[in-house]
Each structure stands twice: as C-alpha cells, then as structure tokens.
Design a protein around this motif. Structure first.
Motif, PDB file in Angstrom:
ATOM      1  N   GLY A  36       7.951  68.521  54.215  1.00 55.87           N
ATOM      2  CA  GLY A  36       8.708  67.649  55.088  1.00 55.87           C
ATOM      3  C   GLY A  36      10.147  68.104  55.153  1.00 55.87           C
ATOM      4  N   LYS A  37      10.906  67.426  56.008  1.00 57.58           N
ATOM      5  CA  LYS A  37      12.315  67.754  56.160  1.00 57.58           C
ATOM      6  C   LYS A  37      13.057  66.514  56.638  1.00 57.58           C
ATOM      7  CE  LYS A  37      11.480  69.651  60.776  1.00 57.58           C
ATOM      8  NZ  LYS A  37      12.338  68.987  61.733  1.00 57.58           N
ATOM      9  N   PHE A  38      14.362  66.629  56.609  1.00 61.29           N
ATOM     10  CA  PHE A  38      15.220  65.578  57.145  1.00 61.29           C
ATOM     11  C   PHE A  38      15.889  66.138  58.390  1.00 61.29           C
ATOM     12  CE2 PHE A  38      14.734  64.648  52.669  1.00 61.29           C
ATOM     13  CZ  PHE A  38      14.423  63.307  52.688  1.00 61.29           C
ATOM     14  N   ASP A  39      15.771  65.415  59.511  1.00 60.85           N
ATOM     15  CA  ASP A  39      16.283  65.923  60.783  1.00 60.85           C
ATOM     16  C   ASP A  39      17.763  65.616  61.007  1.00 60.85           C
ATOM     17  OD1 ASP A  39      13.842  67.063  61.566  1.00 60.85           O
ATOM     18  OD2 ASP A  39      13.131  65.157  62.386  1.00 60.85           O
ATOM     19  N   GLU A  40      18.318  64.626  60.290  1.00 63.55           N
ATOM     20  CA  GLU A  40      19.722  64.255  60.507  1.00 63.55           C
ATOM     21  C   GLU A  40      20.488  64.297  59.196  1.00 63.55           C
ATOM     22  OE1 GLU A  40      20.458  60.794  62.979  1.00 63.55           O
ATOM     23  OE2 GLU A  40      18.364  60.883  63.630  1.00 63.55           O
ATOM     24  N   PHE A  41      21.506  65.147  59.184  1.00 60.07           N
ATOM     25  CA  PHE A  41      22.373  65.254  58.015  1.00 60.07           C
ATOM     26  C   PHE A  41      23.688  65.882  58.456  1.00 60.07           C
ATOM     27  CE2 PHE A  41      19.484  68.832  58.208  1.00 60.07           C
ATOM     28  CZ  PHE A  41      20.324  69.935  58.130  1.00 60.07           C
ATOM     29  N   SER A  42      24.693  65.708  57.627  1.00 59.25           N
ATOM     30  CA  SER A  42      25.989  66.323  57.883  1.00 59.25           C
ATOM     31  C   SER A  42      26.550  66.768  56.547  1.00 59.25           C
ATOM     32  CB  SER A  42      26.936  65.328  58.564  1.00 59.25           C
ATOM     33  OG  SER A  42      27.137  64.199  57.734  1.00 59.25           O
ATOM     34  N   GLY A  43      27.478  67.696  56.613  1.00 59.79           N
ATOM     35  CA  GLY A  43      28.063  68.147  55.366  1.00 59.79           C
ATOM     36  C   GLY A  43      29.172  69.134  55.579  1.00 59.79           C
ATOM     37  N   SER A  44      29.837  69.426  54.488  1.00 59.07           N
ATOM     38  CA  SER A  44      30.941  70.373  54.531  1.00 59.07           C
ATOM     39  C   SER A  44      30.924  71.241  53.282  1.00 59.07           C
ATOM     40  CB  SER A  44      32.274  69.631  54.648  1.00 59.07           C
ATOM     41  OG  SER A  44      32.463  68.794  53.524  1.00 59.07           O
ATOM     42  N   LEU A  45      31.505  72.409  53.422  1.00 60.17           N
ATOM     43  CA  LEU A  45      31.651  73.356  52.325  1.00 60.17           C
ATOM     44  C   LEU A  45      33.106  73.781  52.256  1.00 60.17           C
ATOM     45  CD1 LEU A  45      28.756  75.846  53.236  1.00 60.17           C
ATOM     46  CD2 LEU A  45      28.583  73.837  51.781  1.00 60.17           C
ATOM     47  N   HIS A  46      33.588  74.001  51.068  1.00 57.03           N
ATOM     48  CA  HIS A  46      34.847  74.719  50.887  1.00 57.03           C
ATOM     49  C   HIS A  46      34.494  75.953  50.079  1.00 57.03           C
ATOM     50  CE1 HIS A  46      38.928  75.899  50.241  1.00 57.03           C
ATOM     51  NE2 HIS A  46      38.609  76.071  48.963  1.00 57.03           N
ATOM     52  N   LEU A  47      34.674  77.122  50.680  1.00 57.56           N
ATOM     53  CA  LEU A  47      34.376  78.365  49.996  1.00 57.56           C
ATOM     54  C   LEU A  47      35.672  79.008  49.535  1.00 57.56           C
ATOM     55  CD1 LEU A  47      31.658  79.903  52.346  1.00 57.56           C
ATOM     56  CD2 LEU A  47      31.371  78.367  50.396  1.00 57.56           C
ATOM     57  N   ASP A  48      35.670  79.475  48.295  1.00 49.84           N
ATOM     58  CA  ASP A  48      36.803  80.212  47.747  1.00 49.84           C
ATOM     59  C   ASP A  48      36.272  81.575  47.328  1.00 49.84           C
ATOM     60  OD1 ASP A  48      38.826  81.335  46.133  1.00 49.84           O
ATOM     61  OD2 ASP A  48      39.627  79.327  45.721  1.00 49.84           O
ATOM     62  N   GLY A  49      36.473  82.570  48.183  1.00 49.80           N
ATOM     63  CA  GLY A  49      35.955  83.912  47.932  1.00 49.80           C
ATOM     64  C   GLY A  49      36.603  84.599  46.746  1.00 49.80           C
ATOM     65  N   GLY A  50      37.844  84.247  46.448  1.00 48.11           N
ATOM     66  CA  GLY A  50      38.527  84.837  45.310  1.00 48.11           C
ATOM     67  C   GLY A  50      38.120  84.208  43.995  1.00 48.11           C
ATOM     68  N   ASP A  51      37.745  82.938  44.030  1.00 43.83           N
ATOM     69  CA  ASP A  51      37.333  82.204  42.840  1.00 43.83           C
ATOM     70  C   ASP A  51      36.173  81.286  43.215  1.00 43.83           C
ATOM     71  OD1 ASP A  51      37.024  80.771  40.510  1.00 43.83           O
ATOM     72  OD2 ASP A  51      38.961  79.743  40.633  1.00 43.83           O
ATOM     73  N   PRO A  52      34.936  81.827  43.242  1.00 42.04           N
ATOM     74  CA  PRO A  52      33.786  81.025  43.656  1.00 42.04           C
ATOM     75  C   PRO A  52      33.643  79.704  42.900  1.00 42.04           C
ATOM     76  CG  PRO A  52      33.161  83.316  43.544  1.00 42.04           C
ATOM     77  CD  PRO A  52      34.552  83.227  42.961  1.00 42.04           C
ATOM     78  N   SER A  53      34.167  79.632  41.670  1.00 40.27           N
ATOM     79  CA  SER A  53      34.045  78.385  40.908  1.00 40.27           C
ATOM     80  C   SER A  53      34.865  77.256  41.522  1.00 40.27           C
ATOM     81  CB  SER A  53      34.449  78.599  39.448  1.00 40.27           C
ATOM     82  OG  SER A  53      35.836  78.846  39.351  1.00 40.27           O
ATOM     83  N   ALA A  54      35.767  77.588  42.439  1.00 37.17           N
ATOM     84  CA  ALA A  54      36.571  76.571  43.129  1.00 37.17           C
ATOM     85  C   ALA A  54      35.920  76.117  44.441  1.00 37.17           C
ATOM     86  CB  ALA A  54      37.976  77.105  43.390  1.00 37.17           C
ATOM     87  N   SER A  55      34.723  76.617  44.734  1.00 35.99           N
ATOM     88  CA  SER A  55      34.002  76.229  45.944  1.00 35.99           C
ATOM     89  C   SER A  55      33.352  74.857  45.749  1.00 35.99           C
ATOM     90  CB  SER A  55      32.933  77.273  46.271  1.00 35.99           C
ATOM     91  OG  SER A  55      33.528  78.527  46.540  1.00 35.99           O
ATOM     92  N   THR A  56      33.168  74.120  46.861  1.00 35.02           N
ATOM     93  CA  THR A  56      32.577  72.793  46.807  1.00 35.02           C
ATOM     94  C   THR A  56      31.611  72.586  47.968  1.00 35.02           C
ATOM     95  OG1 THR A  56      34.372  71.808  48.103  1.00 35.02           O
ATOM     96  CG2 THR A  56      34.619  71.777  45.690  1.00 35.02           C
ATOM     97  N   ALA A  57      30.730  71.577  47.810  1.00 34.78           N
ATOM     98  CA  ALA A  57      29.799  71.206  48.872  1.00 34.78           C
ATOM     99  C   ALA A  57      29.600  69.702  48.861  1.00 34.78           C
ATOM    100  CB  ALA A  57      28.455  71.898  48.670  1.00 34.78           C
ATOM    101  N   SER A  58      29.416  69.144  50.057  1.00 33.66           N
ATOM    102  CA  SER A  58      29.173  67.717  50.228  1.00 33.66           C
ATOM    103  C   SER A  58      28.173  67.546  51.364  1.00 33.66           C
ATOM    104  CB  SER A  58      30.495  67.019  50.564  1.00 33.66           C
ATOM    105  OG  SER A  58      30.281  65.668  50.852  1.00 33.66           O
ATOM    106  N   ILE A  59      27.085  66.800  51.110  1.00 33.11           N
ATOM    107  CA  ILE A  59      26.046  66.599  52.126  1.00 33.11           C
ATOM    108  C   ILE A  59      25.629  65.135  52.141  1.00 33.11           C
ATOM    109  CG2 ILE A  59      23.706  67.215  52.862  1.00 33.11           C
ATOM    110  CD1 ILE A  59      24.090  69.904  51.449  1.00 33.11           C
TER     111      ILE A  59
END
Length: 184
Positions: A36-59
C-alpha cells in the motif's frame, strides 16, 4: 550517482509528492504480502553537504489517503480498528539525527508519530542523485527503507487463522522514494 559535489546541494528542499512514494508492505494471512501507499503527504528537507549530520527531514502524511488497491480494506484501515483517522488524521516524522555511512548511503533517525504515540524510527537511505529538471528546478532523490512493529504504535487489531497464525503480521516494511525540489 557518484562524484557529486555534496556541498553544492546544501539548502532547503520541498518534497515533490507527485514524484515521490511513501509505501508499506505487510504479510497477509501468513502467505502473501499486501502493498500500500499514502497518496497525500508533504515534507521538507534541509541538506548540509558539508556536514551531513546537520541535515534534517520532516514529513506529514494524511492517513485518509491510504491506498492498498481495495476500497473495503482501505475503509477498515481508516476505522477505529486501525488508524482512527477522525481522531488522528496525520502521521508525522521529525528527524533527530542524520549520518553519512559512506558512498551514497545515509541513515536518518527521528520520531514517528502514529495514533498519538511517538517512537524512534531509523531509515536507511540511498542518495540517488541530483539533477536540474526541464523546468529549471534543482532536484535530489533518495530511496529508503525501514521496518517497524505496528503494535509499538498501538496498531494491534488482528484475527486468528483457523490454520494457525494471524491475518496481519506485526512487522511492517516501509519504503520511501523521495524527490525533492530546492527552494529558492
């Protein structure tokens, strides 16, 4: 994709739900898998290429958008036996930790909230690459997977089978195909 300059990817991104999938697989009747899947969702990412540990995600996932290919099953999943969508219309994920594992592999850990219960979830991700699409959008792609035990979030409805076992497994396999667009 290899040899990507990850520092150039640093920035904020919006998940493009029309080119992304949040899916799941569950064992049914002890003999087959139902997807199965979910057809409706939203989210954001913050990517930090220099320091991946500073990256974040929200869904944020709208639980009413569940789609298993069966209206009857979807209706049951939306009911008080499972997701109680009237009381809990949204499932959320908020990252708390990100780490580079090497090559194109990453791991993101965060808080998954279902039915008002929040538990940690770790998602293994593969970076699929970055590209500028024909409309001038800078895109990144990730593919991920994780497993949960649904009972840990209060999803305990089940039925015993005459031949032994249960109708629905406790283990759920989650899958993520994410395309995200860099915000200006």
């Amino acid at each position: 994709m290899t040899n990507t300059d990850l520092t150039a990817l640093t920035g904020d991104y919006t998940i493009d739900a029309s080119h992304s999938t949040i899916g799941f697989t569950v064992r049914h009747a002890m003999v087959t898998n139902v997807k199965g899947k979910f057809d409706e969702f939203s989210g954001s990412l913050h990517l930090d290429g220099g320091d991946p540990s500073a990256s974040t995600a929200s869904i944020d996932v709208k639980m009413d958008s569940i789609d298993t290919g069966s209206e009857d099953r979807d209706g049951h999943l939306k009911s008080a036996d499972f997701f109680k969508i009237e009381e809990f219309p949204t499932m959320t994920f908020r990252s708390t930790k990100a780490e580079a594992l090497g090559d194109e592999d990453y791991r993101i850990t965060g808080d998954l909230t279902i039915l008002g219960t929040t538990k940690p979830l770790t998602i293994d991700l593969e970076f699929n690459g970055a590209a500028k699409d024909p409309f001038g959008n800078e895109r990144v792609g990730f593919e991920g997977k994780a497993e949960i035990k649904r009972s840990e979030w209060g999803l305990t409805w089940n039925a015993a089978l005459e031949t032994g076992g249960v109708l629905i497994s406790d283990k759920i396999k989650l899958s993520f195909d994410i395309s995200a667009i860099k915000t200006a």
